[in-house]
Design an enzyme around this catalytic site. Structure first.
Site, short mmCIF file in Angstrom:
data_model
loop_
_atom_site.label_atom_id
_atom_site.label_comp_id
_atom_site.label_asym_id
_atom_site.label_seq_id
_atom_site.Cartn_x
_atom_site.Cartn_y
_atom_site.Cartn_z
N ASP A 131 22.09 -28.77 -7.07
CA ASP A 131 20.64 -28.79 -7.11
C ASP A 131 20.04 -29.54 -5.92
OD1 ASP A 131 18.00 -28.83 -7.89
OD2 ASP A 131 18.30 -30.29 -9.50
N ASP A 161 14.58 -25.49 -2.94
CA ASP A 161 15.16 -26.05 -4.17
C ASP A 161 16.11 -25.05 -4.85
OD1 ASP A 161 15.71 -27.23 -6.57
OD2 ASP A 161 13.64 -27.40 -7.22
#
Ligand code: NAG
Ligand code: NAG
Length: 439
Positions: free
Chosen positions: A143, A324
């Site tokens: 992530d 992201d």
């Protein structure tokens, strides 16, 4: 109902400062580990129209992340720990050299046991991480939108397997300091700040601070078990330098980058390249954009965008783009999302105020959307990826992958729907993000 407790979370933040920093695992070999490719295996072979992809679930998960991010920022401000110093050594500042990377790709390590990763309906990509001694393998969402390593323990009833069992590891150490993270919807995950040996193949660090989750009020995180944050230490709730940056700071990577190839339509071949760039996964040369602010205040992988395009024309205002990997879709402030869709024939604002929708049958003909950063290049999004899929399961109304974030904050949260068209290079050594046309 578990309530978010500022006190215990703050205790966790303060305690984190006393954690030892991660150290490299002594190598048995002459050659230091330098780079590692984690391949993605397509387990489900699903396209977005299939039953295993649920657009509403994806958006709900993404919006929970956004809310959690806001809560975390707020928490850090209130606890006075906003400006944790980013430690960057000379090694982290070495210029990136694509030839080094090509070489790294060719080493025999690439042929060693591959950690299978999964493309979950193009909405979530995850893969294996080894933790403990002997290694226990768990599944991780890599992530770039967060900075903590969070792994569920066998004690967590609401967590997703494979679990980590601290009692079976000789290298586990705990501070007994509580770790608590709150989601915007009021749900929580609790655990303890601990340290462990954390590895992807031969890339290993000892004493890596992380949070072992022992209790969660709702499912955490699923379908993967845990999260590995690849963003900056300034937003690490544990206060620790993330694993990837610790490796980079200690000069253990061939190049101080992580690169993502995210396959489309459930295809095989997705991968994370740690310390490397896989030139087999893109065409042309990567184009790089400097991080903003680009200094020790860096939180996310943020770069400037002039805005989004429709059929090649800039139709939104300028924003900060957060790249992201942990977010599936693309989220814009409501005014910018409205501007993006304003002149697109056959696209309507949905009554929920978040989505813009069109007949699924028209998905291939509504036009092409893209982004422009600080150059003139239009980074067009593959139309199949711009289609977020049916708004509800079985519906023939589809949603665009650009969704309103609900906040006029000047931020475009740019997730997998973009990254699956553009091979994405997160270059810590040069504080920049690069994109090249993904194969
Ligand atoms: C697990 O989650 C449910 C709600 O989904 C909650 O009612 C329950 O208390 C949770 N269990 C634990 C041990 O936290
Ligand atoms: C980083 O850059 C921003 C924007 O230029 C500035 O406001 C901030 O003070 C800088 N922070 C540090 C620690 O240098």
């Amino acid at each position: 109902m578990v309530h978010f407790s500022l006190l215990s979370a703050t205790a966790g933040l303060l305690a984190a400062a006393s954690l030892v920093s991660a150290t490299p695992v002594p190598s048995n070999q002459n050659e230091e580990p330098r780079a590692r490719i984690v391949p993605f295996v397509n387990k489900h072979a699903v396209a977005r129209s299939s039953e295993s992809y649920n657009h509403a679930d994806v958006v709900e998960r993404d919006l929970r992340r956004i809310q959690r991010r806001n809560e975390l920022a707020d928490l850090r401000k209130r606890s006075g720990t906003e400006n944790v110093k980013v430690k960057r050594t000379a090694a982290a500042l070495e210029p990136y050299d694509i030839n080094t990377l090509r070489k790294a790709r060719m080493t025999k390590r690439q042929g060693s046991a591959a950690d299978p990763l999964v493309n979950n309906g193009d909405a979530l990509y995850y893969g294996n991480l080894d933790i403990g001694t002997p290694a226990q393998t768990t599944t991780i969402d890599f992530d770039t939108g967060s900075s903590d390593l969070i792994v569920p323990s066998v004690d967590c009833a609401n967590c997703t397997a494979p679990f980590f069992d601290p009692s079976k590891s000789t290298s586990f150490a705990t501070t007994n300091q509580p770790f608590e993270t709150a989601f915007g919807d009021g749900s929580t995950a609790n655990g303890v700040l601990s340290t462990e040996t954390v590895a992807i193949g031969s890339l290993a660090l000892q004493n890596q601070p992380f949070a072992v989750i022992t209790q969660a009020s709702v499912g955490f995180d699923g379908p993967n078990a845990g999260l590995m944050g690849l963003a900056f230490p300034t937003i690490a709730q544990t206060g620790a330098t993330p694993w990837f940056m610790a490796l980079a700071n200690q000069g253990l990577l061939a190049s101080n980058v992580v690169s993502f190839y995210l396959s489309r339509q459930g295809a095989d071949g997705s991968e994370l390249c740690v310390g490397c760039i896989d030139t087999a996964k893109f065409t042309g040369e990567p184009e790089y954009f400097p991080l903003t602010p680009g200094n020790s205040s860096q939180k996310y992988w943020d770069i400037a965008t002039q805005g989004f395009t429709y059929n090649g024309n800039l139709v939104t205002g300028a924003m900060t783009a957060t790249i992201d990997s942990g977010t599936s879709l693309i989220y814009l402030p409501p005014s910018q999302a409205a501007a993006l869709y304003a002149n697109v024939p056959g696209v309507q604002a949905h009554e929920d105020g978040k989505h813009w929708v069109f007949p699924c049958a028209n998905a291939g003909s509504i036009g092409t959307f893209g982004m422009v950063f600080s150059s003139t290049t239009n980074f067009a999004i593959n139309p199949t990826q711009f289609n977020g899929g049916p708004i509800e399961q079985g519906s023939d109304t589809c949603s665009g992958a650009v969704v309103s974030s609900g906040e006029e904050n000047g931020v475009a949260l740019v997730g997998d729907a973009f990254m699956s068209t553009w091979y994405s290079i997160f270059d810590y050594g040069n504080m920049r993000v690069g994109f090249a046309q993904a194969v």
